[in-house]
Design a protein around this motif. Structure first.
Motif, PDB file in Angstrom:
ATOM      1  N   LEU A 138       0.827  -1.202   0.000  1.00 27.83           N
ATOM      2  CA  LEU A 138       0.000   0.000   0.000  1.00 27.83           C
ATOM      3  C   LEU A 138       0.863   1.254   0.000  1.00 27.83           C
ATOM      4  O   LEU A 138       0.587   2.214  -0.729  1.00 27.83           O
ATOM      5  N   LEU A 139       1.921   1.249   0.797  1.00 27.87           N
ATOM      6  CA  LEU A 139       2.835   2.400   0.826  1.00 27.87           C
ATOM      7  C   LEU A 139       3.564   2.540  -0.502  1.00 27.87           C
ATOM      8  O   LEU A 139       3.808   3.661  -0.975  1.00 27.87           O
ATOM      9  N   ARG A 140       3.894   1.408  -1.118  1.00 30.43           N
ATOM     10  CA  ARG A 140       4.664   1.457  -2.356  1.00 30.43           C
ATOM     11  C   ARG A 140       3.848   2.062  -3.498  1.00 30.43           C
ATOM     12  O   ARG A 140       4.366   2.875  -4.268  1.00 30.43           O
ATOM     13  N   ILE A 141       2.579   1.694  -3.614  1.00 31.82           N
ATOM     14  CA  ILE A 141       1.786   2.227  -4.726  1.00 31.82           C
ATOM     15  C   ILE A 141       1.390   3.679  -4.492  1.00 31.82           C
ATOM     16  O   ILE A 141       0.962   4.359  -5.430  1.00 31.82           O
ATOM     17  N   ASN A 142       1.528   4.160  -3.253  1.00 28.94           N
ATOM     18  CA  ASN A 142       1.223   5.563  -2.961  1.00 28.94           C
ATOM     19  C   ASN A 142       2.478   6.397  -2.741  1.00 28.94           C
ATOM     20  O   ASN A 142       2.386   7.535  -2.268  1.00 28.94           O
ATOM     21  N   ALA A 143       3.634   5.841  -3.097  1.00 31.16           N
ATOM     22  CA  ALA A 143       4.896   6.536  -2.837  1.00 31.16           C
ATOM     23  C   ALA A 143       4.981   7.865  -3.567  1.00 31.16           C
ATOM     24  O   ALA A 143       5.671   8.796  -3.117  1.00 31.16           O
ATOM     25  N   HIS A 144       4.303   7.974  -4.712  1.00 25.13           N
ATOM     26  CA  HIS A 144       4.365   9.205  -5.499  1.00 25.13           C
ATOM     27  C   HIS A 144       3.391  10.270  -5.003  1.00 25.13           C
ATOM     28  O   HIS A 144       3.393  11.386  -5.503  1.00 25.13           O
ATOM     29  N   ARG A 145       2.540   9.914  -4.031  1.00 26.75           N
ATOM     30  CA  ARG A 145       1.503  10.838  -3.564  1.00 26.75           C
ATOM     31  C   ARG A 145       2.070  11.870  -2.605  1.00 26.75           C
ATOM     32  O   ARG A 145       2.978  11.588  -1.820  1.00 26.75           O
ATOM     33  N   GLN A 146       1.499  13.053  -2.612  1.00 30.10           N
ATOM     34  CA  GLN A 146       1.866  14.077  -1.642  1.00 30.10           C
ATOM     35  C   GLN A 146       1.175  13.831  -0.303  1.00 30.10           C
ATOM     36  O   GLN A 146       1.748  14.067   0.752  1.00 30.10           O
ATOM     37  N   HIS A 147      -0.080  13.373  -0.340  1.00 38.70           N
ATOM     38  CA  HIS A 147      -0.866  13.141   0.871  1.00 38.70           C
ATOM     39  C   HIS A 147      -1.029  11.632   1.060  1.00 38.70           C
ATOM     40  O   HIS A 147      -1.758  10.981   0.297  1.00 38.70           O
ATOM     41  N   ARG A 148      -0.360  11.091   2.080  1.00 34.30           N
ATOM     42  CA  ARG A 148      -0.380   9.640   2.291  1.00 34.30           C
ATOM     43  C   ARG A 148      -0.796   9.237   3.703  1.00 34.30           C
ATOM     44  O   ARG A 148      -1.196   8.099   3.921  1.00 34.30           O
ATOM     45  N   ALA A 149      -0.691  10.153   4.648  1.00 30.49           N
ATOM     46  CA  ALA A 149      -0.957   9.792   6.043  1.00 30.49           C
ATOM     47  C   ALA A 149      -2.385   9.282   6.221  1.00 30.49           C
ATOM     48  O   ALA A 149      -2.626   8.336   6.979  1.00 30.49           O
ATOM     49  N   HIS A 150      -3.344   9.888   5.527  1.00 26.51           N
ATOM     50  CA  HIS A 150      -4.741   9.456   5.688  1.00 26.51           C
ATOM     51  C   HIS A 150      -4.932   8.014   5.207  1.00 26.51           C
ATOM     52  O   HIS A 150      -5.774   7.288   5.741  1.00 26.51           O
ATOM     53  N   VAL A 151      -4.147   7.595   4.199  1.00 23.56           N
ATOM     54  CA  VAL A 151      -4.241   6.215   3.712  1.00 23.56           C
ATOM     55  C   VAL A 151      -3.835   5.246   4.819  1.00 23.56           C
ATOM     56  O   VAL A 151      -4.495   4.219   5.052  1.00 23.56           O
ATOM     57  N   VAL A 152      -2.757   5.569   5.535  1.00 24.78           N
ATOM     58  CA  VAL A 152      -2.276   4.708   6.624  1.00 24.78           C
ATOM     59  C   VAL A 152      -3.258   4.717   7.785  1.00 24.78           C
ATOM     60  O   VAL A 152      -3.509   3.678   8.418  1.00 24.78           O
ATOM     61  N   ILE A 153      -3.863   5.871   8.083  1.00 26.54           N
ATOM     62  CA  ILE A 153      -4.830   5.956   9.183  1.00 26.54           C
ATOM     63  C   ILE A 153      -6.030   5.058   8.907  1.00 26.54           C
ATOM     64  O   ILE A 153      -6.470   4.286   9.774  1.00 26.54           O
ATOM     65  N   PHE A 154      -6.579   5.124   7.707  1.00 28.45           N
ATOM     66  CA  PHE A 154      -7.716   4.262   7.367  1.00 28.45           C
ATOM     67  C   PHE A 154      -7.288   2.791   7.341  1.00 28.45           C
ATOM     68  O   PHE A 154      -8.087   1.905   7.665  1.00 28.45           O
ATOM     69  N   PHE A 155      -6.041   2.524   6.969  1.00 25.36           N
ATOM     70  CA  PHE A 155      -5.524   1.157   7.001  1.00 25.36           C
ATOM     71  C   PHE A 155      -5.528   0.634   8.439  1.00 25.36           C
ATOM     72  O   PHE A 155      -5.931  -0.514   8.689  1.00 25.36           O
ATOM     73  N   ILE A 156      -5.086   1.459   9.392  1.00 23.44           N
ATOM     74  CA  ILE A 156      -5.094   1.051  10.803  1.00 23.44           C
ATOM     75  C   ILE A 156      -6.522   0.784  11.273  1.00 23.44           C
ATOM     76  O   ILE A 156      -6.791  -0.215  11.949  1.00 23.44           O
ATOM     77  N   LEU A 157      -7.444   1.675  10.927  1.00 26.24           N
ATOM     78  CA  LEU A 157      -8.828   1.521  11.363  1.00 26.24           C
ATOM     79  C   LEU A 157      -9.451   0.249  10.813  1.00 26.24           C
ATOM     80  O   LEU A 157     -10.082  -0.524  11.552  1.00 26.24           O
ATOM     81  N   LEU A 158      -9.264   0.004   9.511  1.00 27.95           N
ATOM     82  CA  LEU A 158      -9.958  -1.099   8.844  1.00 27.95           C
ATOM     83  C   LEU A 158      -9.229  -2.429   8.969  1.00 27.95           C
ATOM     84  O   LEU A 158      -9.789  -3.422   9.453  1.00 27.95           O
ATOM     85  N   VAL A 159      -7.972  -2.458   8.533  1.00 26.84           N
ATOM     86  CA  VAL A 159      -7.220  -3.720   8.501  1.00 26.84           C
ATOM     87  C   VAL A 159      -6.670  -4.057   9.883  1.00 26.84           C
ATOM     88  O   VAL A 159      -6.689  -5.223  10.302  1.00 26.84           O
ATOM     89  N   GLY A 160      -6.200  -3.057  10.604  1.00 25.22           N
ATOM     90  CA  GLY A 160      -5.594  -3.303  11.904  1.00 25.22           C
ATOM     91  C   GLY A 160      -6.577  -3.565  13.018  1.00 25.22           C
ATOM     92  O   GLY A 160      -6.193  -4.070  14.076  1.00 25.22           O
ATOM     93  N   ASN A 161      -7.871  -3.255  12.800  1.00 21.90           N
ATOM     94  CA  ASN A 161      -8.826  -3.398  13.901  1.00 21.90           C
ATOM     95  C   ASN A 161     -10.177  -3.950  13.463  1.00 21.90           C
ATOM     96  O   ASN A 161     -10.510  -5.086  13.785  1.00 21.90           O
ATOM     97  N   ILE A 162     -10.959  -3.158  12.722  1.00 24.03           N
ATOM     98  CA  ILE A 162     -12.357  -3.533  12.456  1.00 24.03           C
ATOM     99  C   ILE A 162     -12.461  -4.856  11.709  1.00 24.03           C
ATOM    100  O   ILE A 162     -13.325  -5.694  12.019  1.00 24.03           O
ATOM    101  N   GLY A 163     -11.582  -5.101  10.733  1.00 25.13           N
ATOM    102  CA  GLY A 163     -11.635  -6.352   9.985  1.00 25.13           C
ATOM    103  C   GLY A 163     -11.450  -7.585  10.850  1.00 25.13           C
ATOM    104  O   GLY A 163     -11.896  -8.682  10.489  1.00 25.13           O
ATOM    105  N   GLY A 164     -10.806  -7.428  11.999  1.00 28.20           N
ATOM    106  CA  GLY A 164     -10.589  -8.566  12.889  1.00 28.20           C
ATOM    107  C   GLY A 164     -11.849  -9.083  13.543  1.00 28.20           C
ATOM    108  O   GLY A 164     -11.823 -10.128  14.199  1.00 28.20           O
ATOM    109  N   GLY A 165     -12.964  -8.367  13.368  1.00 23.89           N
ATOM    110  CA  GLY A 165     -14.202  -8.800  13.997  1.00 23.89           C
ATOM    111  C   GLY A 165     -14.965  -9.858  13.235  1.00 23.89           C
ATOM    112  O   GLY A 165     -15.956 -10.390  13.733  1.00 23.89           O
TER     113      GLY A 165
END
Length: 452
Positions: A138-165
């Motif tokens: 995910l970080l690699r395909i967004n390496a060219h982006r100027q705004h990337r922090a929000h992608v990681v935040i949503f990744f934490i919310l969805l993949v790191g937590n909610i998906g585990g339910g």
């Protein structure tokens, strides 16, 4: 010393809230020092963590003696910290040896596809495994982006937590419930709708937010994007090792072996020894059996593991008195909180949801789940049949609200560390909480109305 003396444990009913001060100190250090004393924090993190540990252990030794102090540290390190770190180490090493090349334009649609796939995988292979597998692509395909922090935040919310339910395999609290007798199918049936609802809302919000950032970025950045629509996986043998880790964790939970050794008051089971030994072996196989060039392509190093290892060593040790006071129930200093959960002999389900969830956001969500599971009666069959809303409230709170802070769930800090290693400017402790509370609290209120 005599074995009986070494087996002494902290008297939970005697502990006051002051014993939670070192744990609060570590949380504040994680939150504030990177903002106001970043140089001191980054160069002396280990020393600062040791300072807070000593602030707990010195008074503990003075008040309760050497045996209880030793038992507290040994219990935290051997029974909680070591298995936690071995699992994290195995997943981090294996995922770092898998290179996923995605030669597709890294836009909003691809980001949503990866986030949705990661959310689904989190319920099958666990939030930590799915996070470690997909964060680098995910970080690699967004390496060219100027705004990337929000992608990681949503990744934490969805993949790191909610998906585990999705299933008991997804997140440690649900797996502990499974071991206590909560049915596998019961969890899937009752948690499926909340997970789908939360995931759908967050993915929708992400779509509009990411599209907004994408449109703001310069056309020059878009021109550098690779439009050759292919993908490739290197290090496929590690996918087998990843499945082996999932199998080991599931096997250790289902293996009914009563062989337990007691050493200095610490119980060490044969199951735990086999599990931890297999995890260590799998980690070695991943290191030895994979070409080091693959890890170089992932910019793999041990810095994230070192950072997480230091922080969680302090967290697990200083957390011990807090968890004991919670486990003491109405006999401990959290008695007012415990009494609020029951009114006229009936559980107050919304409070079970919010209290277990908010505590899971800052404590280890697995033991927090157990505390509230036991406060609700501790009988899985009774809870599933007569108080399903209570059991669902505890399950939802423990899983979903682990995303409220960086320390709420194991993948959160690890994903943050990997993102920062890839030069993504991530929000600080409180800034992340502004994101998480803004995004999650309205969704969680909707969960409380619909499902509890």
């Amino acid at each position: 010393m005599p074995l009986e003396a070494m087996a002494s444990t902290l008297p939970a009913s005697e502990l006051s809230l002051w014993w939670g001060l070192p744990f609060a100190g570590i949380l504040l250090s994680i939150a504030l020092m990177p903002l106001f004393m970043s140089r001191l924090w980054h160069h002396h993190t280990g020393k600062i963590i040791i300072m807070w540990i000593l602030i707990l252990l010195v008074p503990l030794y003075y008040c309760y003696g050497w045996s209880i102090t030793l038992n507290t540290v040994a219990h935290a390190l051997i029974q909680e910290y070591l298995p936690f770190m071995l699992l994290l180490l195995a997943l981090y090493t294996i995922s770092g040896s898998i290179v996923i090349h995605i030669h597709i334009s890294g836009g909003t649609r691809l980001n949503i596809l990866l986030l949705a796939a990661g959310t689904l995988l989190a319920g099958i292979m666990g939030t930590t495994g799915a996070s470690m597998l997909l964060i680098r692509p995910l970080l690699r395909i967004n390496a060219h982006r100027q705004h990337r922090a929000h992608v990681v935040i949503f990744f934490i919310l969805l993949v790191g937590n909610i998906g585990g339910g999705f299933t008991p395999l997804g997140d440690p609290p649900l797996f502990l419930g499974f071991l206590k007798g909560v049915g596998f199918i019961w969890t899937v049936q009752h948690m499926l709708c909340p997970v789908l609802l939360n995931s759908s809302i967050l993915l929708t919000i992400f779509y509009f937010l990411d599209r907004h950032y994408w449109r703001r970025e310069s056309s020059q950045i878009h021109q550098t994007t690779n439009h050759n629509k292919t993908w490739q996986i290197q290090g496929k043998i590690n996918l087998i090792l990843l499945l082996a880790v999932v199998a080991v964790v599931l096997f250790s939970g289902l293996w009914n072996n009563s062989t337990v050794w007691s050493y200095h008051g610490i119980e060490i089971s044969l199951v735990a020894v086999v599990r931890d030994g297999l995890l260590a072996l799998i980690t070695i196989l991943a290191l030895v059996g994979t070409d080091s060039k693959l890890r170089q392509l992932n910019h793999f190093n041990w810095a994230p593991m070192q950072e997480v290892g230091k922080l969680f060593a302090g967290i697990f040790i200083t957390l011990s008195p807090v968890m004991l006071m919670l486990q003491a129930g109405s006999l401990g200093h959290f008695r007012e909180l415990v009494n609020l959960l029951q009114q006229h002999g009936e559980p107050v389900n919304p409070l079970y949801f919010w209290v277990s969830g908010l505590l899971s956001g800052f404590l280890d969500n697995a033991p927090t789940y157990l505390v509230f599971f036991n406060l609700a009666g501790g009988n899985a069959a009774l809870l599933m049949q007569q108080f399903p809303a209570t059991l669902l409230a505890i399950s939802m709170g423990s899983v979903f609200m682990g995303a409220l802070s960086y320390i709420g769930n194991a993948p959160n800090l690890m994903v943050k560390a990997i993102a920062e290693q890839q030069r993504v400017t991530m929000p600080g402790f409180f800034a992340y909480m502004v994101w998480s509370f803004t995004l999650l609290i309205p969704i969680l209120c909707l969960n409380a109305i619909l499902f509890i």
